[in-house]
Design a protein around this motif. Structure first.
Motif, short mmCIF file in Angstrom:
data_model
loop_
_atom_site.label_atom_id
_atom_site.label_comp_id
_atom_site.label_asym_id
_atom_site.label_seq_id
_atom_site.Cartn_x
_atom_site.Cartn_y
_atom_site.Cartn_z
N THR A 161 0.73 -1.52 0.08
CA THR A 161 -0.43 0.24 -0.48
C THR A 161 1.22 1.05 0.05
O THR A 161 0.00 2.43 -0.40
N THR A 239 0.30 3.04 -5.67
CA THR A 239 -0.60 4.39 -5.72
C THR A 239 0.64 5.52 -5.20
O THR A 239 0.16 6.56 -4.75
N GLU A 277 -3.13 10.01 0.28
CA GLU A 277 -4.52 9.29 1.22
C GLU A 277 -4.19 8.18 0.56
O GLU A 277 -4.67 7.26 -0.35
N ILE A 278 -3.92 6.79 1.79
CA ILE A 278 -3.98 5.40 1.66
C ILE A 278 -5.22 4.77 1.26
O ILE A 278 -6.21 5.00 2.51
N PRO A 279 -5.71 4.51 -0.49
CA PRO A 279 -7.58 3.85 -0.92
C PRO A 279 -7.84 2.88 0.63
O PRO A 279 -6.77 1.75 1.06
N GLU A 283 -9.19 -1.69 -2.64
CA GLU A 283 -8.93 -1.31 -3.85
C GLU A 283 -7.65 -1.05 -4.65
O GLU A 283 -7.47 -1.47 -5.61
N TYR A 284 -6.83 -1.29 -3.54
CA TYR A 284 -5.03 -1.96 -3.59
C TYR A 284 -4.96 -3.45 -4.79
O TYR A 284 -4.82 -3.49 -5.92
N HIS B 252 1.00 9.38 -12.86
CA HIS B 252 1.35 9.79 -12.04
C HIS B 252 1.92 11.19 -12.31
O HIS B 252 1.76 12.20 -10.64
N ASN B 290 -9.01 4.17 -12.65
CA ASN B 290 -8.82 3.24 -11.64
C ASN B 290 -6.81 3.49 -11.04
O ASN B 290 -6.78 4.20 -9.96
N PRO B 294 -6.15 7.60 -7.30
CA PRO B 294 -5.57 7.90 -6.40
C PRO B 294 -4.45 8.96 -5.73
O PRO B 294 -4.44 9.00 -4.86
N GLU B 297 -7.34 12.39 -9.71
CA GLU B 297 -8.19 12.32 -10.11
C GLU B 297 -8.49 12.79 -11.30
O GLU B 297 -8.28 14.05 -11.84
#
Lengths: 350, 350
Positions: A161, A239, A277-279, A283-284, B252, B290, B294, B297
């Motif tokens: 994560t 992420t 934020e860490i989703p 979701e990961y 990203h 998707n 994170p 958007e």
């Protein structure tokens, strides 16, 4: 890539950890705990005559000696500490010189490359030994061909994560647990410490970006037919605002059959990037599985939760339980408890 | 990064394309069509006395001359062709020397670095001009901080189902179309040809993997407050077995507000990796959105379909229609037709 892996004639290694052993010598202790080497001595001029196990219970009974002159015969000297900035400490020069003259390879993860040190380069040449700067990507790296799934071994990748959630440690604990069950398990290192522990490997975060997946694939193709299961050390997080490229390259380069999602209990934002934020962990699972699928189908089959900041085993078990529920898969803290639940899930899938 | 961008005093550039203009000089023609430069001459010893527009209708009326001696005053010489292997052709040496002595910077995308050519390096030093090897990442690159969304400009990223689907061309067509509408649009190049056209930029596929997102962010922070919209040239594909790391890092690093999905009509497998199928385009929309979310958007707001292999405009319109339906968003072929539909969708979103 160089030096040997597990086998009947393991590489005999002396680990240099002068004045920092064991608490400020993470690479040295990692090598003692997890490496495939036969560590024959630790060099620490502050503690000659002791044993590594005197200093920390989880370390093996390996003699600590003051210098290379006092060490038993070995195949390699491994620099097990790193000053800030990765410089070479000149007080180590005699030990490195003695090692080379005695026919030892030298393995180092410093920013200072031993291969660019004139004295060491000449001496190594003269004595026919190898200087292995693990932070220096080798020159023959190239793009991936998408062939990692062709090897005999099943491939298991630790994903995270965030950075620094324990992916390397979890991978190494799984290798150990699998070997204890008699499974021929191999470790694919991708970062500096993992490479120091394994004694070989490509520093994935330092390679040219186009070769990220290719540098992982190269390692898997090199050893993938020699093992039943390969545990690949993941890096970063898919992420992560800065490091996701490395994560994605490892994901597609490894073509993993199963993934283990690593997380630190209580962490809610990306470390050092607190506005991100860490989703939710579910979701990961979707992100990793959906991103992997077009190249190679792989599932998140288990979770590893770092509970080092949780006080007491009961609270840790509760945290693990809650993580497992969010994940929809078995989970544990393989350092605090053991790796069995994760390993069971992995073996069921692969 | 160097040389100027659009403005009242555009950089005057001479483009070297000896013996290959125009059909084997893709960088030269790309620069003529899309670059922010004021191209004052093309060097082609085979066609002196002609105009670029004599050779191809879509090229501007720029004089072709035999050598740098015959060229009008300029700020830079740009090497607009590349022999196989990226070597330096010694028959160009006189032109480069003349350029430097005349106070011109030299921009090149060769594997052979002009900065490492002793004569050119000394001469450039003497005359105070810059040698810009665009394939050489600069030394100050570092990790991303997650700040690209902070710039004033909206950020639009071209993403793809595969490599070589037209992401650079689509980005440049969108910049042109936006400028025609009076919008202050900028271009963020990420690959060698894009950098040659723009005259600045980081070669994202050549940077250290850890710096992939950071190298994109650096460019966006540098110019993002100077424009209303930035069009970022994407690379590779998020499903590519070899290059997805670069794609993910750009995704990203750019923190795009909108994405345009580029595809080649009829392509069903990853080019050069034929055993890897290209998933349905709707899956790409989910994957890109998707994965982006994170960090920032962003939506896939339109599609660009390369119909160059479709015979006849009617059939091409049908192909575009079908692509648009699969995508659930407006689409067109901005090269065959124009970029208006895509631009409308982009402007509506941002």
């Amino acid at each position: 890539m160089s030096t040997a892996r597990t086998g009947d004639d393991r590489t005999r290694v002396v680990v240099l950890a002068h004045e920092k052993f064991p608490e400020r010598a993470k690479t040295a202790t990692g090598v003692l705990k997890y490496a495939d080497y036969d560590v024959v001595a630790v060099l620490d001029r502050d503690n000659p005559g002791t044993s590594a196990s005197d200093h920390r219970r989880d370390l093996p009974d390996v003699p600590v000696v003051a210098s290379m002159d006092d060490a038993p015969e070995a195949d390699a000297l491994l620099i097990g500490i790193s000053p800030i900035g990765g410089a070479f400490d000149e007080t180590w020069r005699d030990d490195v010189r003695t090692a080379i003259e005695g026919g030892c390879d030298v393995i180092a993860g410093l920013h200072y490359f031993l291969t660019e040190d004139e004295e060491f380069a000449e001496l190594a040449d003269e004595h026919g030994v190898e200087l292995n700067d693990v932070r220096k990507p080798h020159d023959d790296l190239t793009v991936a061909e998408g062939r990692s799934a062709d090897v005999d071994a099943d491939v298991v990748l630790t994903v995270g994560t965030d950075c620094s959630v324990g992916k390397m440690t979890v991978s190494l604990e799984l290798v150990e647990a699998a070997r204890e069950r008699g499974i021929d398990a191999g470790f694919i290192p991708t970062g500096q410490t993992g490479i120091m522990i394994a004694g070989w490997g490509n520093p994935i975060d330092r390679v040219v970006s186009d070769f990220t997946a290719g540098a992982v694939e190269e390692m898997i193709l090199e050893v993938g037919d020699d093992y039943d299961v390969l545990f690949v050390e993941g890096q970063g997080s898919i992420t992560h605002p800065a490091y996701s490229a490395v994560t994605c390259g490892i994901l597609h380069g490894a073509m993993a059959d199963a993934m283990v999602l690593c997380h630190v209990d209580g962490r809610e934002a990306i470390h050092g990037y607190e506005e991100f934020e860490i989703p939710p962990v579910s979701e990961y699972v979707d992100l990793y599985e959906n991103l992997a699928a077009p190249v190679h189908e792989g599932s998140v089959v288990a979770g590893a939760l770092n509970t080092s900041r949780v006080e007491g085993d009961d609270a840790a078990r509760e945290a693990v339980e809650s993580y497992s529920e969010s994940l929809g898969a078995p989970a544990t803290d393989p350092v605090r408890f053991d790796a069995d639940e994760i390993l069971d899930a992995v073996l069921e899938e692969t």
